[in-house]
Design an enzyme around this catalytic site. Sequence first.
Site, short mmCIF file in Angstrom:
data_model
loop_
_atom_site.label_atom_id
_atom_site.label_comp_id
_atom_site.label_asym_id
_atom_site.label_seq_id
_atom_site.Cartn_x
_atom_site.Cartn_y
_atom_site.Cartn_z
N LYS A 1 72.95 28.72 46.33
CA LYS A 1 72.28 27.45 46.01
C LYS A 1 72.59 26.96 44.59
CE LYS A 1 69.97 27.11 49.96
NZ LYS A 1 70.18 26.01 50.91
N GLU B 1 63.28 20.30 47.24
CA GLU B 1 62.50 20.99 48.26
C GLU B 1 63.03 22.41 48.35
OE1 GLU B 1 65.31 19.52 48.97
OE2 GLU B 1 66.21 21.20 50.05
N SER C 1 75.45 34.82 51.73
CA SER C 1 74.96 33.68 50.95
C SER C 1 73.97 34.06 49.84
CB SER C 1 74.31 32.66 51.89
OG SER C 1 73.33 33.30 52.69
C1 LIG Z 1 70.27 33.04 50.71
C2 LIG Z 1 70.23 31.84 51.60
N1 LIG Z 1 71.18 31.70 52.54
C3 LIG Z 1 71.20 30.65 53.38
C4 LIG Z 1 70.21 29.68 53.32
C5 LIG Z 1 70.27 28.55 54.30
O1 LIG Z 1 70.66 27.36 53.75
P1 LIG Z 1 72.10 26.72 54.02
O2 LIG Z 1 72.28 26.67 55.50
O3 LIG Z 1 72.00 25.39 53.39
O4 LIG Z 1 73.13 27.59 53.39
C6 LIG Z 1 69.20 29.78 52.35
C7 LIG Z 1 68.16 28.76 52.24
O5 LIG Z 1 67.22 28.84 51.54
C8 LIG Z 1 69.21 30.89 51.47
O6 LIG Z 1 68.27 31.06 50.53
#
Ligand SMILES: Cc1ncc(COP(=O)(O)O)c(C=O)c1O
Length: 388
Positions: free
Chosen positions: A83, A105, A370
């Site tokens: 993020k 948000e 992620s």
């Molecule tokens: C670590 C992590 N991965 C994935 C996501 C999912 O979001 P996005 O699909 O935008 O990557 C989030 C959302 O808060 C997150 O904190």
Amino acid sequence: MKGFYGEFGGQFVAETLIPVLDELDKSFELLKCDKDFNDKLNDLLKNYAGRPTPIYYAENMSKKYGCKVYFKREDLLHTGAHKINNSLGQALLAKKMGKKRIIAETGAGQHGVATATVAALLNLKCTVYMGSIDAKRQSMNVKRMKMLGAEVKVVDEGTKTLKDAVSAALREWVSSCNTTHYVLGSALGPYPFPKIVSHFQSVIGKESREYFENLGIMPDYIIACVGGGSNAIGVFKGFLDVESVRLVGVEAGGISDKDGEHAARMSFGKKGIFQGSLSYVLTDKSGQISNVHSVSAGLDYAGVGPEHSFLKEIKRCEYHYARDKEALDGCLELCKLEGILPALESSHAVGYFIKNASKFKDKTILINLSGRGDKDLEIILENMEGTI
Ligand SMILES: Cc1ncc(COP(=O)(O)O)c(C=O)c1O
């Protein structure tokens, strides 16, 4: 058509926001090619956030499952998730546009923490909207945001999760857009947000592409979890033109296929307008937005970014889901085999891989990690009592 991916996307918002979105689009298009802007952003990505993130060859997991598994380590970034790539980009954009305040948000809290962090860094006021259920299950991140000087507004309406936080932020933005920029946290919402977020996250795919080009191979599969869709679109972007690379998005399968017990928009959703754009969305029998469920706050959302809907429609990407239990198992397996504690969101990608391991035999797979799982410890322990 401007602002659309095929038939998906658009700007389905209050009329007062159209000029604001147009101004944002113009500023973004100018700045994304501006040398000073990119120098500043790249410097912060490198020296503040910790880019480039490594790609790690997971030898133990590869041996166990009979394939080559690599992880893109977005979990190693400052604040613990991808993020920060988008928050840095958008906060710099806001500054250049002369805004003094940013709002955001958050579901899992990672986007809120990333935005509060860059607000502190760049001397911007910051307010973060969060559903009350998410604020409870991700309470450590609420404390982090407050420590960073952000105001956290807990939303006690609707399902009290991400969807209600997005609605509250959009509502506030209508009245404050002259002074305030809305740092939307995923590749969703009205145009140009999906384009802006995917641009700032495309660094994940760019670095991954370079890595495999240097190795002289391409992965057979790339797997990423899909909440709103930002980490997935970020990594997919680097490989969209390489037809041999299969791109797999993994949504939250929750506890069952029943309406209200999952967030698998691509498997069970319909085309519809939701929170500013046309995309796949989960609706109930009477056409209302469905309640959704996921063990991970960041995937617990009834809509999905429009570019993903388009990529599904043209069959460039495939979308599947992992159940809560499969994600939790994936999380534990990665801890035990590789000493990495992934976020529950990312664990969906890992869980999907493990469940379908036979399909990946002898293949090369890149899984986008992620974020890291410290924020999820309590939930993991609650759900896996007796197995740890
Ligand atoms: C670590 C992590 N991965 C994935 C996501 C999912 O979001 P996005 O699909 O935008 O990557 C989030 C959302 O808060 C997150 O904190």
